[in-house]
Scaffold this motif. Structure first.
Motif, mmCIF file in Angstrom:
data_model
loop_
_atom_site.group_PDB
_atom_site.id
_atom_site.type_symbol
_atom_site.label_atom_id
_atom_site.label_comp_id
_atom_site.label_asym_id
_atom_site.label_seq_id
_atom_site.Cartn_x
_atom_site.Cartn_y
_atom_site.Cartn_z
ATOM 1 N N UNK A 15 0.805 -1.226 0.000
ATOM 2 C CA UNK A 15 0.000 0.000 0.000
ATOM 3 C C UNK A 15 0.845 1.286 0.000
ATOM 4 N N UNK A 16 2.147 1.176 -0.103
ATOM 5 C CA UNK A 16 3.055 2.333 -0.195
ATOM 6 C C UNK A 16 2.916 3.307 0.978
ATOM 7 N N UNK A 17 3.640 3.008 2.030
ATOM 8 C CA UNK A 17 3.788 3.973 3.128
ATOM 9 C C UNK A 17 2.466 4.422 3.749
ATOM 10 N N UNK A 18 1.718 3.456 4.253
ATOM 11 C CA UNK A 18 0.510 3.820 5.006
ATOM 12 C C UNK A 18 0.937 4.144 6.436
ATOM 13 N N UNK A 19 1.370 5.391 6.610
ATOM 14 C CA UNK A 19 1.868 5.882 7.893
ATOM 15 C C UNK A 19 0.809 6.719 8.597
ATOM 16 N N UNK A 20 0.864 6.700 9.911
ATOM 17 C CA UNK A 20 0.037 7.626 10.693
ATOM 18 C C UNK A 20 0.530 9.057 10.447
ATOM 19 N N UNK A 21 -0.330 10.056 10.659
ATOM 20 C CA UNK A 21 0.101 11.441 10.437
ATOM 21 C C UNK A 21 1.281 11.799 11.342
ATOM 22 N N UNK A 44 -3.324 11.670 5.215
ATOM 23 C CA UNK A 44 -3.518 10.345 5.800
ATOM 24 C C UNK A 44 -4.942 9.854 5.555
ATOM 25 N N UNK A 45 -5.926 10.697 5.789
ATOM 26 C CA UNK A 45 -7.324 10.315 5.588
ATOM 27 C C UNK A 45 -7.602 10.030 4.109
ATOM 28 N N UNK A 46 -7.002 10.814 3.243
ATOM 29 C CA UNK A 46 -7.145 10.580 1.808
ATOM 30 C C UNK A 46 -6.555 9.227 1.427
ATOM 31 N N UNK A 47 -5.427 8.904 2.026
ATOM 32 C CA UNK A 47 -4.770 7.620 1.753
ATOM 33 C C UNK A 47 -5.662 6.459 2.205
ATOM 34 N N UNK A 48 -6.204 6.534 3.412
ATOM 35 C CA UNK A 48 -7.094 5.479 3.897
ATOM 36 C C UNK A 48 -8.299 5.313 2.968
ATOM 37 N N UNK A 72 1.369 -4.924 2.959
ATOM 38 C CA UNK A 72 2.728 -4.517 3.341
ATOM 39 C C UNK A 72 2.858 -3.000 3.279
ATOM 40 N N UNK A 73 3.892 -2.504 3.935
ATOM 41 C CA UNK A 73 4.206 -1.069 4.058
ATOM 42 C C UNK A 73 3.155 -0.315 4.864
ATOM 43 N N UNK A 74 2.807 -0.876 6.014
ATOM 44 C CA UNK A 74 1.906 -0.185 6.930
ATOM 45 C C UNK A 74 2.654 0.065 8.238
ATOM 46 N N UNK A 75 2.441 1.244 8.821
ATOM 47 C CA UNK A 75 3.120 1.605 10.057
ATOM 48 C C UNK A 75 2.184 1.359 11.238
#
Length: 318
Positions: A15-21, A44-48, A72-75
């Motif tokens: 999912x390419x860098x699903x990081x918290x704000x 972040x909300x747009x990504x979700x 993969x790629x989730x924080x």
């Protein structure tokens, strides 16, 4: 055969860098936890929302949501908890996640349809690599491999979700990928020889299906073929899940034990797909057919991911 009642899907998505704000920086040049530029609540909300939309598109196209989804790629677990509350999941999916020691703080995870899947057991498989320099010895860490034993239709299946070390700096990580795959091969060989349980390995291998270490992975130490990689045929047909400059790549793969090709098994392999829906593709004509990514370097684009999801379609053996 496209009936929702006659098939099941398994998906994997980098999912390419699903990081918290990121928290606000005290000083302008302070590093951020994500390593991204201006990664705020809005982005972040747009990504979700975008990731949830991907699975809505899968549901519309395949008339079904995947019963298992490797990520993969989730924080951390928090973004996943917020993701599964959104449509089309609507809190009907469970999460298996462990914090890894990866230097960037990204992990793998498994989402599962709670109405179909029971988690019997799970654990992270961690790898530490000793690195020696002139002054000291220290350990290099990487993303864990997630192992889950699951039950579906009273049948036990073993699921591995991985994101192998990346190809960077003239592929300095190649020996690490080889080591991890060799270790997993030994574990899977024991599972297949010692039980009647099926095996699914899904993830970002950072290798194409035709490369030597992937070809070696599907054989045991006695050169018996114990796994099948449907991604090999996809790659031959130039179906790519991600790109590096002009090169199409199929790093995202799903490898299966022979059970899914056995006429007596409750689930039979039907198809492997790269879900390269038009809405997930780049709008720029020069980059047509490539994933519409969230970032290009440090430049925010607001897309979905730099990878397409991959799907395995299984048919219920009536």
């Amino acid at each position: 055969m496209d009936s929702k009642d006659e098939k099941e899907l398994i998906a994997f998505y980098n999912v390419e860098n699903l990081f918290r704000p990121d928290l606000p920086r005290i000083h302008k040049l302070d590093p951020t936890a994500s390593g991204l530029q201006n990664w705020d609540e809005r982005k972040y909300r747009n990504k979700l929302s975008k990731i949830a939309q991907v699975f809505q598109l899968i549901s519309e196209s395949e008339h079904s949501l995947p019963m298992l989804i490797g990520i993969s790629e989730v924080q951390g677990k928090k973004p996943l908890e917020e993701l599964v509350k959104l449509d089309p999941f609507n809190s009907s999916y469970g999460i298996v996640h462990y914090e890894s020691m990866d230097e960037r703080g990204v992990d793998v995870a498994l989402l599962y349809d709670k109405s179909k899947i029971e988690i019997i057991y799970s654990e992270p498989i961690s790898y530490l690599f000793a690195v020696e320099n002139k002054e000291s010895e220290y350990y290099d860490t990487t993303r864990d491999v997630l192992f889950c034993k699951v039950k579906y239709l009273n049948v036990l299946m073993n699921v591995f979700v991985l994101h192998l070390p990346s190809k960077r700096e003239k592929d300095i990580n190649k020996p690490k990928r080889e080591y991890i795959l060799k270790d997993l091969n030994e574990k899977i060989s024991k599972l297949i020889s010692g039980t009647e349980e099926a095996v699914i390995i899904c993830g970002d291998f950072n290798e194409n299906p035709d490369e030597e270490m992937i070809n070696n992975f599907i054989y045991d130490k006695d050169f018996n073929k114990i796994l099948v990689n449907p991604s090999a045929e996809l790659f031959k047909n130039e179906k790519f899940s991600t790109f590096h400059y002009k090169n199409g790549l199929l790093f995202d793969q799903m490898i299966l034990s022979a059970d899914f090709f056995n006429s007596n098994y409750p689930l039979l392999f039907k198809d492997a797909k790269v879900f390269n829906h038009d809405k997930l593709s780049n709008w720029d004509k020069k980059l047509a057919g490539r994933p519409f990514r969230t970032f290009a370097g440090s430049r925010y684009l607001g897309g979905y991911s730099d990878h397409f999801p991959v799907l395995t379609v299984l048919v219920k053996n009536q």
